[in-house]
Design an enzyme around this catalytic site. Structure first.
Site, PDB file in Angstrom:
ATOM      1  N   TYR A  14       3.385   7.094   1.063  1.00 30.68           N
ATOM      2  CA  TYR A  14       4.370   7.774   0.236  1.00 30.68           C
ATOM      3  C   TYR A  14       3.736   8.746  -0.743  1.00 30.68           C
ATOM      4  O   TYR A  14       4.427   9.486  -1.427  1.00 30.68           O
ATOM      5  CB  TYR A  14       5.177   6.754  -0.585  1.00 30.68           C
ATOM      6  CG  TYR A  14       5.852   5.676   0.223  1.00 30.68           C
ATOM      7  CD1 TYR A  14       6.834   5.976   1.145  1.00 30.68           C
ATOM      8  CD2 TYR A  14       5.508   4.337   0.033  1.00 30.68           C
ATOM      9  CE1 TYR A  14       7.461   4.984   1.877  1.00 30.68           C
ATOM     10  CE2 TYR A  14       6.135   3.337   0.755  1.00 30.68           C
ATOM     11  CZ  TYR A  14       7.110   3.661   1.679  1.00 30.68           C
ATOM     12  OH  TYR A  14       7.724   2.672   2.390  1.00 30.68           O
TER      13      TYR A  14
ATOM     14  N   PRO B 226       0.832  -1.212   0.000  1.00 29.95           N
ATOM     15  CA  PRO B 226       0.000   0.000   0.000  1.00 29.95           C
ATOM     16  C   PRO B 226       0.859   1.252   0.000  1.00 29.95           C
ATOM     17  O   PRO B 226       1.838   1.353   0.748  1.00 29.95           O
ATOM     18  CB  PRO B 226      -0.791  -0.132   1.306  1.00 29.95           C
ATOM     19  CG  PRO B 226      -0.891  -1.612   1.526  1.00 29.95           C
ATOM     20  CD  PRO B 226       0.404  -2.176   1.032  1.00 29.95           C
ATOM     21  N   CYS B 227       0.486   2.202  -0.841  1.00 33.65           N
ATOM     22  CA  CYS B 227       1.396   3.315  -1.128  1.00 33.65           C
ATOM     23  C   CYS B 227       0.937   4.642  -0.553  1.00 33.65           C
ATOM     24  O   CYS B 227       1.587   5.666  -0.779  1.00 33.65           O
ATOM     25  CB  CYS B 227       1.566   3.446  -2.645  1.00 33.65           C
ATOM     26  SG  CYS B 227       0.005   3.680  -3.529  1.00 33.65           S
ATOM     27  N   GLN B 228      -0.164   4.678   0.216  1.00 29.73           N
ATOM     28  CA  GLN B 228      -0.686   5.967   0.669  1.00 29.73           C
ATOM     29  C   GLN B 228       0.330   6.744   1.502  1.00 29.73           C
ATOM     30  O   GLN B 228       0.371   7.966   1.479  1.00 29.73           O
ATOM     31  CB  GLN B 228      -1.962   5.755   1.503  1.00 29.73           C
ATOM     32  CG  GLN B 228      -3.127   5.219   0.711  1.00 29.73           C
ATOM     33  CD  GLN B 228      -3.198   3.702   0.741  1.00 29.73           C
ATOM     34  OE1 GLN B 228      -2.176   3.035   0.919  1.00 29.73           O
ATOM     35  NE2 GLN B 228      -4.385   3.170   0.583  1.00 29.73           N
TER      36      GLN B 228
END
Length: 411
Positions: free
Chosen positions: A121, A117-119
């Site tokens: 960054y 999950p990239c939230q």
């Protein structure tokens, strides 16, 4: 080519995995926490099995609603469905390891793929995201690394947002690189745009590729496509629908074009599934119409130019692009599509709506028979939008997969 086996971590709806499957890779396991996405993965496992065994009619019956999900899964060997593991990576790694080992048997893992999950960054969206300090999501690369240590694949592919390279002044990426070197892997990262690889979308992603130190490899070449494509080529054959459309399937309105055929988006069946849409209130529709009319004049509507009687937000200094029409130029798919459709207004004023689940899936290059599930077996519109918005485009994933296959076969 001998069988190349891979594990897909943080698998989501399976966009990355779909690209690798197309290049002949064999999935050992898909690990995903979201329950709806796990059903999507199982349904795609069912599709691949039934397609490869000449039983596509069973899958088509499911798409049409003639049989339910339970009946579909009965037609598939249980061991294949068990390759989908609904678990949170980091919370139950030993349990996941046991399930993977049961599927793997005496075989080895050649490759691990996945995009944590990239939230944590991300700085892309309606406004810069604010996150708590020491956000545990910034350390999910360590959990990914534990699977590298356990299964020792020759190579891995780690997908994320561009912010992973620059967040905290680049310290997250430096820590990631140092950690993977400690556990025996060299790596490199490149910023790739899906638009350069045959997808009708400007979507930049960091693709980190790593390999065992002793192999002395380098980042493989992923050739860019010179031909570029635009919105009309993926919308033109879909029928007009109204806001709140719930029909299970629809007929195409024109013949298959070259792009849809080459990219596997229309792949042989005579109907399209999940061309379903959100309902909208009259005020939103009035703003949509205004936005389309402004675009026809060559202008993007801004929030401060929406009449006060129609405006739904008082803030006229931030969030100025709250409403956006999908133009002929590539339009970036963002996860916010699960919240509302204001950033994805259909360009046809006669339809006057936000885009359908199928149109969103086409922007992400998913094939028309890719079915996005909900936890409950119904018309899973919100769950589908969430999965699509977070996905890796399969057409781009296939280009990455081909480069990895060439790397493995050439060395």
């Amino acid at each position: 080519m001998s069988t190349i086996r891979y594990i897909d971590l943080f698998a989501g709806a399976g966009g990355l995995s779909e690209g690798f499957h197309r290049q002949g890779f064999k999935p050992v396991a898909h690990v995903e926490f979201d329950k709806a996405a796990c059903f999507t993965l199982k349904t795609r496992v069912a599709y691949h099995y039934l397609s490869e065994s000449g039983q596509e009619d069973i899958y088509h019956s499911y798409l049409k609603g003639d049989i339910d999900r339970k009946e579909l899964y009965k037609a598939v060997p249980e061991n294949l469905l068990n390759t989908v593991i609904n678990a949170e990576i980091g919370k139950d790694n030993p349990g996941v390891f046991n399930k993977i080992d049961n599927v793997l048997g005496e075989n080895t893992v050649d490759l691990i793929i996945g995009g944590p999950p990239c939230q944590a960054y991300s700085v892309v969206g309606r406004a810069p995201l604010k996150h708590k300090k020491n956000d545990e999501r910034t350390r999910l690369y360590i959990q990914y690394g534990r699977y590298l240590r356990k299964y020792r694949p020759k190579v891995f592919v780690f997908e994320n947002v561009p912010g992973i390279l620059t967040a905290a002044e680049g310290s997250y990426y430096r820590n990631l690189k140092a950690y993977y070197r400690r556990i025996g892997y060299e790596l490199d990262a490149k910023l790739l745009n899906a638009y350069d690889y045959g997808v009708v979308q400007n979507r930049q992603r960091v693709i980190i590729i790593g390999w065992k130190k002793e192999l002395d490899w380098s980042y493989p070449d992923i050739p860019i496509e010179k031909q570029k494509y635009y919105r009309d080529i993926i919308f033109s054959d879909l029928p007009s629908v109204s806001p709140g459309e719930t029909g299970r399937t629809h007929e195409y309105t024109s013949e298959l074009n070259g792009y849809l055929k080459r990219k596997g988006i229309r792949n042989g069946i005579g109907f399209v599934a999940q061309h379903i849409t959100r309902p909208h209130n009259d005020n939103d529709l009035a703003i949509y119409k205004l936005a389309i009319e402004e675009l026809e004049k060559g202008e993007r509507i801004k929030n401060n130019r929406i009449p006060e009687t129609m405006r739904t937000q008082n803030n006229v200094t931030d969030f100025l692009d709250r409403f956006k029409v999908v133009d002929k130029e590539p339009h970036t798919m963002i996860a916010h599509i699960a919240k509302d459709g204001h950033h994805f207004i259909h360009p046809d004023k006669e339809q006057l709506r936000s885009i359908s689940v199928r149109e969103a899936a086409r922007i992400q290059s998913f094939p028309d028979d890719y079915y996005f599930e909900g936890v409950k077996e119904d018309q899973p519109r919100t769950a589908a939008f969430r999965q699509i918005g977070n996905a890796v485009p399969p057409v781009m994933a296939e280009k990455i997969a081909l480069s990895i296959k060439n790397l493995l076969n050439d060395r």
